[in-house]
Design a protein around this motif. Structure first.
Motif, PDB file in Angstrom:
ATOM      1  N   ILE A  88      54.676  43.992  14.114  1.00  6.24           N
ATOM      2  CA  ILE A  88      53.866  42.782  13.910  1.00  6.24           C
ATOM      3  C   ILE A  88      54.558  41.582  14.555  1.00  6.24           C
ATOM      4  O   ILE A  88      55.737  41.327  14.300  1.00  6.24           O
ATOM      5  CB  ILE A  88      53.695  42.508  12.393  1.00  6.24           C
ATOM      6  N   LEU A  89      53.833  40.877  15.398  1.00  2.47           N
ATOM      7  CA  LEU A  89      54.331  39.619  15.958  1.00  2.47           C
ATOM      8  C   LEU A  89      53.370  38.513  15.559  1.00  2.47           C
ATOM      9  O   LEU A  89      52.184  38.564  15.917  1.00  2.47           O
ATOM     10  CB  LEU A  89      54.402  39.718  17.490  1.00  2.47           C
ATOM     11  N   SER A 135      50.608  48.405  16.839  1.00  2.20           N
ATOM     12  CA  SER A 135      51.189  47.068  16.635  1.00  2.20           C
ATOM     13  C   SER A 135      50.078  46.004  16.645  1.00  2.20           C
ATOM     14  O   SER A 135      49.021  46.196  17.247  1.00  2.20           O
ATOM     15  CB  SER A 135      52.200  46.721  17.738  1.00  2.20           C
ATOM     16  N   SER A 136      50.370  44.893  15.989  1.00  5.28           N
ATOM     17  CA  SER A 136      49.389  43.811  15.892  1.00  5.28           C
ATOM     18  C   SER A 136      50.047  42.479  16.232  1.00  5.28           C
ATOM     19  O   SER A 136      51.139  42.181  15.733  1.00  5.28           O
ATOM     20  CB  SER A 136      48.837  43.765  14.462  1.00  5.28           C
ATOM     21  N   ILE A 137      49.380  41.712  17.079  1.00  5.83           N
ATOM     22  CA  ILE A 137      49.858  40.375  17.439  1.00  5.83           C
ATOM     23  C   ILE A 137      48.878  39.368  16.848  1.00  5.83           C
ATOM     24  O   ILE A 137      47.658  39.521  17.014  1.00  5.83           O
ATOM     25  CB  ILE A 137      49.909  40.209  18.977  1.00  5.83           C
ATOM     26  N   ILE A 178      47.346  48.222  20.999  1.00  2.00           N
ATOM     27  CA  ILE A 178      47.904  46.989  20.424  1.00  2.00           C
ATOM     28  C   ILE A 178      46.761  45.997  20.235  1.00  2.00           C
ATOM     29  O   ILE A 178      46.025  45.695  21.183  1.00  2.00           O
ATOM     30  CB  ILE A 178      48.981  46.389  21.360  1.00  2.00           C
ATOM     31  N   ARG A 179      46.609  45.494  19.010  1.00  2.00           N
ATOM     32  CA  ARG A 179      45.558  44.515  18.728  1.00  2.00           C
ATOM     33  C   ARG A 179      46.103  43.093  18.856  1.00  2.00           C
ATOM     34  O   ARG A 179      47.276  42.845  18.577  1.00  2.00           O
ATOM     35  CB  ARG A 179      45.010  44.714  17.305  1.00  2.00           C
ATOM     36  N   VAL A 180      45.226  42.180  19.278  1.00  2.00           N
ATOM     37  CA  VAL A 180      45.624  40.771  19.436  1.00  2.00           C
ATOM     38  C   VAL A 180      44.521  39.884  18.875  1.00  2.00           C
ATOM     39  O   VAL A 180      43.362  39.982  19.310  1.00  2.00           O
ATOM     40  CB  VAL A 180      45.849  40.396  20.916  1.00  2.00           C
ATOM     41  N   ASN A 181      44.869  39.055  17.914  1.00  2.00           N
ATOM     42  CA  ASN A 181      43.904  38.136  17.300  1.00  2.00           C
ATOM     43  C   ASN A 181      44.575  36.797  17.051  1.00  2.00           C
ATOM     44  O   ASN A 181      45.790  36.646  17.238  1.00  2.00           O
ATOM     45  CB  ASN A 181      43.412  38.713  15.965  1.00  2.00           C
ATOM     46  N   LEU A 227      45.242  40.422   9.082  1.00  2.00           N
ATOM     47  CA  LEU A 227      45.035  40.743  10.506  1.00  2.00           C
ATOM     48  C   LEU A 227      46.152  41.639  11.045  1.00  2.00           C
ATOM     49  O   LEU A 227      45.932  42.434  11.958  1.00  2.00           O
ATOM     50  CB  LEU A 227      44.950  39.460  11.341  1.00  2.00           C
ATOM     51  N   ALA A 228      47.336  41.476  10.477  1.00  2.00           N
ATOM     52  CA  ALA A 228      48.472  42.290  10.918  1.00  2.00           C
ATOM     53  C   ALA A 228      48.398  43.708  10.374  1.00  2.00           C
ATOM     54  O   ALA A 228      49.074  44.602  10.879  1.00  2.00           O
ATOM     55  CB  ALA A 228      49.778  41.630  10.463  1.00  2.00           C
TER      56      ALA A 228
END
Ligand code: NAP
Length: 248
Positions: A88-89, A135-137, A178-181, A227-228
């Motif tokens: 998680i970032l 992973s989630s950003i 990798i998801r980005v929101n 979201l993460a």
């Protein structure tokens, strides 16, 4: 309760405000949290201590994200702690400055873009080798990106850039899983929005919101943790408004 057990997370700007709330929410969900700060070492260490007291794992990491190589140095320090796996970032650290169009200086403009746009961009770049399938950003946008509020022209433009990065990063990184929101908070009671501590600031804020109370940092921190998490596994490329119905 969101389950983040076994996951590693970096939250930038976690010494105060929304970042602190996100770090606490991620730790409550079971994640090991790297609490990044710029100047506020004592506050960051207090966040780490609070997480550890509750039985969680956390460490504080410093980096000046206004410096061109700030994200690069931070990424190396992250790798020294978590090794080759970051789940998680949360790129939350940000600066704002209210100024009219006439008053805005080149220095202010450049600093806003350095911290709010350049740093998240290069942090993602530098951490990509240890981000992986699942992973989630989460980036942090703002109500200011979609509505004219206050004299925040240059700041608002940085958040418009964040929304654009979310869509492009999500498209580029989706094939890697990798998801980005982003979350787009409205006015939240933090040092950045200290005007909410005055009666006029409070009245202004309540006047633009459907819900008639002031937002606390953890109103946003919990949505960042969601979201993460894997509960948001089918959400990517989106900016989620978390603003009590501001400027509807
Ligand atoms: N508060 C609001 O009303 C609101 C609304 C919409 C969006 N947002 C966004 O939410 C995010 C968090 O805002 P906040 O209200 O929680 O702000 P805040 O209370 O002012 O905290 C800002 C955080 O960013 C860090 N930071 C700032 N400049 C930095 C630098 N050069 N290098 C490293 N770290 C730096 C600070 O670290 P140190 O203190 O350790 O230096 C601090 O942890 C920002 O992206 C902001 O734009 C806020």
């Amino acid at each position: 309760m969101t389950t983040l057990s076994g996951k590693t997370a970096l939250v930038t700007g976690a010494s105060r405000g929304i970042g602190r709330a996100a770090a606490l929410a991620l730790a409550e969900g079971g994640a090991q949290v790297l609490v990044h700060y710029g100047q506020a070492k004592a506050e960051a260490e207090a966040v780490v201590a609070e997480i550890r007291r509750a039985g969680g794992r956390a460490d504080a990491l410093a980096a000046d994200l206004a410096a061109p190589d700030g994200p690069h140095g931070l990424a190396s320090r992250v790798r020294a702690v978590v090794g080759d796996r970051l789940d998680i970032l949360v790129a939350n650290a940000g600066v704002s400055k209210a100024a009219s169009i006439e008053e805005t200086t080149v220095e202010d403009f450049d600093r806003l873009f350095a911290v709010n746009v350049r740093a998240p961009f290069f942090l993602v770049q530098q951490l990509l080798p240890i981000l992986h399938e699942g992973s989630s950003i989460v980036l942090v946008s703002s109500l200011a990106a979609r509505a004219a509020v206050g004299t925040l022209y240059a700041y608002a433009a940085t958040k418009g850039a964040v929304d654009t990065l979310v869509r492009h990063f999500a498209a580029a990184l989706g094939p890697r899983g990798i998801r980005v929101n982003a979350v787009a908070p409205g006015v939240v009671q933090t040092d950045m929005s200290s005007f909410t501590r005055t009666e006029a600031g409070r009245d202004f804020t309540l006047g633009i919101q459907a819900l008639k109370r002031l937002a606390e940092p953890d109103d946003v921190g919990g949505v960042i943790a969601f979201l993460a998490s894997d509960q948001a596994r089918w959400i990517t490329g989106d900016t989620i408004r978390v603003d009590g119905g501001s400027k509807l």
